[in-house]
Design a protein around this motif. Structure first.
Motif, short mmCIF file in Angstrom:
data_model
loop_
_atom_site.label_atom_id
_atom_site.label_comp_id
_atom_site.label_asym_id
_atom_site.label_seq_id
_atom_site.Cartn_x
_atom_site.Cartn_y
_atom_site.Cartn_z
N ALA A 138 -1.01 15.80 -28.14
CA ALA A 138 0.01 14.78 -27.87
C ALA A 138 1.18 14.85 -28.85
O ALA A 138 1.35 13.99 -29.71
CB ALA A 138 -0.62 13.38 -27.88
N CYS A 152 -7.21 0.73 -28.42
CA CYS A 152 -6.10 1.65 -28.20
C CYS A 152 -5.13 0.96 -27.24
O CYS A 152 -5.44 0.76 -26.06
CB CYS A 152 -6.63 2.96 -27.60
N PHE A 180 -10.93 8.67 -32.95
CA PHE A 180 -11.57 7.41 -33.35
C PHE A 180 -13.03 7.67 -33.74
O PHE A 180 -13.55 7.08 -34.70
CB PHE A 180 -11.56 6.37 -32.22
N TYR A 232 -9.11 8.07 -27.21
CA TYR A 232 -8.66 9.06 -28.21
C TYR A 232 -9.84 9.50 -29.08
O TYR A 232 -10.44 8.71 -29.80
CB TYR A 232 -7.57 8.41 -29.06
N ASN A 249 -4.73 5.55 -24.76
CA ASN A 249 -4.77 7.01 -24.60
C ASN A 249 -6.21 7.36 -24.30
O ASN A 249 -7.09 7.02 -25.10
CB ASN A 249 -4.33 7.65 -25.94
N GLY A 289 -0.19 7.96 -42.10
CA GLY A 289 -0.51 8.31 -40.72
C GLY A 289 -1.38 7.23 -40.13
O GLY A 289 -1.99 6.45 -40.88
N VAL A 290 -1.44 7.19 -38.81
CA VAL A 290 -2.28 6.17 -38.18
C VAL A 290 -3.75 6.52 -38.36
O VAL A 290 -4.58 5.65 -38.67
CB VAL A 290 -1.89 5.98 -36.70
N VAL A 291 -4.10 7.79 -38.21
CA VAL A 291 -5.51 8.16 -38.41
C VAL A 291 -5.95 7.93 -39.86
O VAL A 291 -7.01 7.33 -40.09
CB VAL A 291 -5.78 9.60 -37.92
N PRO A 292 -5.14 8.33 -40.86
CA PRO A 292 -5.52 7.96 -42.23
C PRO A 292 -5.70 6.45 -42.39
O PRO A 292 -6.61 6.00 -43.11
CB PRO A 292 -4.33 8.47 -43.07
N ASP A 334 -4.55 0.15 -32.46
CA ASP A 334 -3.74 1.36 -32.64
C ASP A 334 -2.64 1.33 -31.57
O ASP A 334 -2.90 1.51 -30.38
CB ASP A 334 -4.65 2.58 -32.48
N ILE A 385 0.21 3.23 -31.55
CA ILE A 385 1.08 4.38 -31.80
C ILE A 385 1.85 4.82 -30.54
O ILE A 385 2.92 5.38 -30.63
CB ILE A 385 0.26 5.56 -32.38
N HIS A 386 1.27 4.53 -29.36
CA HIS A 386 1.93 4.97 -28.12
C HIS A 386 2.86 3.90 -27.53
O HIS A 386 3.34 4.04 -26.41
CB HIS A 386 0.89 5.36 -27.07
N SER A 398 6.10 8.09 -34.61
CA SER A 398 5.82 9.53 -34.49
C SER A 398 5.64 10.02 -33.06
O SER A 398 6.05 11.14 -32.74
CB SER A 398 4.60 9.90 -35.32
N LYS A 399 5.02 9.23 -32.19
CA LYS A 399 4.83 9.72 -30.81
C LYS A 399 6.17 9.78 -30.08
O LYS A 399 6.52 10.79 -29.48
CB LYS A 399 3.86 8.81 -30.04
C1 LIG Z 1 -4.12 6.79 -30.10
C2 LIG Z 1 -3.68 7.71 -31.21
N1 LIG Z 1 -3.76 7.30 -32.47
C3 LIG Z 1 -3.37 8.08 -33.51
C4 LIG Z 1 -2.89 9.36 -33.28
C5 LIG Z 1 -2.49 10.21 -34.45
O1 LIG Z 1 -1.85 9.45 -35.42
P1 LIG Z 1 -1.29 10.11 -36.77
O2 LIG Z 1 -0.70 11.43 -36.42
O3 LIG Z 1 -0.27 9.11 -37.25
O4 LIG Z 1 -2.45 10.20 -37.71
C6 LIG Z 1 -2.80 9.83 -31.97
C7 LIG Z 1 -2.33 11.20 -31.70
O5 LIG Z 1 -2.40 11.71 -30.61
C8 LIG Z 1 -3.20 9.00 -30.90
O6 LIG Z 1 -3.12 9.38 -29.64
#
Ligand SMILES: Cc1ncc(COP(=O)(O)O)c(C=O)c1O
Length: 399
Positions: free
Chosen positions: A41, A175, A128, A125, A179, A99-102, A207, A209-210, A241-242
């Motif tokens: 993505a 989410c 997770f 996603y 996603n 970052g969102v994942v961090p 989350d 992010i989208h 970022s997206k």
């Molecule tokens: C739902 C979701 N959260 C987080 C991320 C990644 O977030 P980051 O790159 O800020 O860690 C993605 C990336 O595809 C995503 O789809």
């Protein structure tokens, strides 16, 4: 008017999407076909001109020592969410994270204990799962309900209540928008979810992010905006970022009203060393949220046209593939259950015979194993090429 048709070259920049193993293709039956990635993505478009300029301006200074988070960072994000998403958040409750994942992984560590259960709603996603399992917590799956006839997904509130009532369930990762299905959750659903979380003492990490890529005419609904109760149980994570194609800049943030949750989250991201920006991060976010709204609106129209094109073409091709109606994200969720329950096999076949790389839905859990995810955030000529390769490969696979 911005020109999203403009070709971009991403093979020489260490792009994850574009530097996938060419050798695999060369070993395949049709080595003459070019590699065409429509899986991970990120977008093939250049970022918005003002974001690019902000990064160039900062780079021109030539010194890249430690960076601070300017007050403008929180103020800008607060104004953006107020104007774009009708969500009020005090700038001091907005926390930079790399970052969102961090942010998710850190929140799992700082706000739950080892062996506790964290709810997710598959198909969802896949990362997770990593954030939960790699930190020694347990995944509690509450799959979305799939109406196979209509091909629509919804939340299963009875199963959610069951999950939340387990005393070891302490968090849910929502989410929103979703996603890979592209669902925008309604205010009613979000508010109901918040009530349940409040009743059982569960934190909702939403989350979002989208959230900037939505069907023109529709609106993203922030979980924390659905009610005061939601606001109080929420950690909202987001990033430009997206939508602005800045994942490699590593700039995201969390918005947390509840002071106890916020304090523990902040402690956690500092311990985990994901709380400090690089030289470009804050400037990119500020540029995106102050100077690019028109660009974003045009991007959304372009992506919607890509989605409409792919949907119509694939639907009319009679290849037993149904596209889930997607109201958000630039991802299409293709229901291939009438072809196979082993989407990975189909994805591998498409890749080795045509060079088109897609994501198998298996990694997203639940009924994902008969789905394929296609990213259409690319120039129209590439979408056309990808859709044509997909159709001809499925034809061959079926025959
Ligand atoms: C739902 C979701 N959260 C987080 C991320 C990644 O977030 P980051 O790159 O800020 O860690 C993605 C990336 O595809 C995503 O789809």
């Amino acid at each position: 008017m911005f020109n999203f048709d403009e070709p971009t070259l991403r093979t020489n920049i260490d792009s994850v999407k574009w530097s996938s193993p060419q050798e695999q293709l060369q070993e395949s039956n049709t080595p003459d076909r070019d590699y065409l990635p429509m899986w991970i993505a990120d977008m093939d478009f250049e970022t918005a001109p003002a974001v690019k300029q902000a990064i160039l301006d900062r780079a021109a200074n030539g010194t890249f020592g430690y960076s601070d988070i300017p007050d403008e960072f929180g103020q800008t994000i607060s104004s953006w969410w107020k104007n774009r998403h009708h969500f009020l958040i005090d700038p001091s409750n907005i926390i930079f994270v790399s970052g969102v994942v961090p942010a998710i992984s850190s929140a799992v560590r700082s706000l739950t204990n080892v062996a506790e259960k964290i709810v997710v709603q598959p198909p969802v996603y896949n990362i997770f799962y990593n954030s939960i399992v790699n930190n020694g917590r347990r995944v509690y799956e509450v799959p979305l309900t799939h109406d196979a006839e209509e091909n629509v997904y919804s939340m299963d509130f009875d199963a959610l209540e069951n999950a939340f009532s387990d005393p070891l369930t302490t968090m849910m990762i929502l989410c929103n928008p979703h996603n890979p299905t592209g669902n925008i959750w309604s205010k009613e659903d979000l508010s109901r979810l918040g009530d349940l979380a409040d009743k059982y003492g569960v934190i909702i990490l939403s989350d979002e992010i989208h959230c900037e890529v939505v069907r023109p005419g529709l609106a993203h609904i922030p979980f924390a905006s659905a009610s005061d109760v939601c606001r109080d149980v929420a950690i909202t994570c987001a990033s430009p970022s997206k939508a602005f194609n800045t994942a490699g800049i590593h700039a995201a943030y969390a918005m947390i009203d509840n002071p106890r949750i916020r304090a523990r989250f902040e402690r956690g991201i500092n311990n985990d060393e994901v709380a400090e920006p690089n030289s470009f991060a804050c400037r990119a976010v500020i540029a995106a949220y102050t100077r690019c709204e028109q660009w974003l609106n045009e991007l959304n129209s372009y992506i919607q046209a890509n989605k409409d094109y792919a949907t119509e073409k694939i639907t009319n091709a009679n290849i037993r593939t149904r596209i889930t109606e997607s109201n958000a994200t630039y991802l299409l969720w293709l229901d291939c259950s009438a072809i196979t329950d082993n989407a990975q096999d189909l994805v591998d076949y498409i890749y080795t015979t045509t060079g088109l790389k897609l994501a198998s839905g298996e990694i997203y859990g639940a009924n994902g194993k008969s789905f394929i995810r296609m990213n259409v955030a690319t120039q129209r000529y590439r979408v056309e090429d990808g859709v044509n390769r997909f159709i001809s490969a499925v034809h061959n696979y079926l025959s």
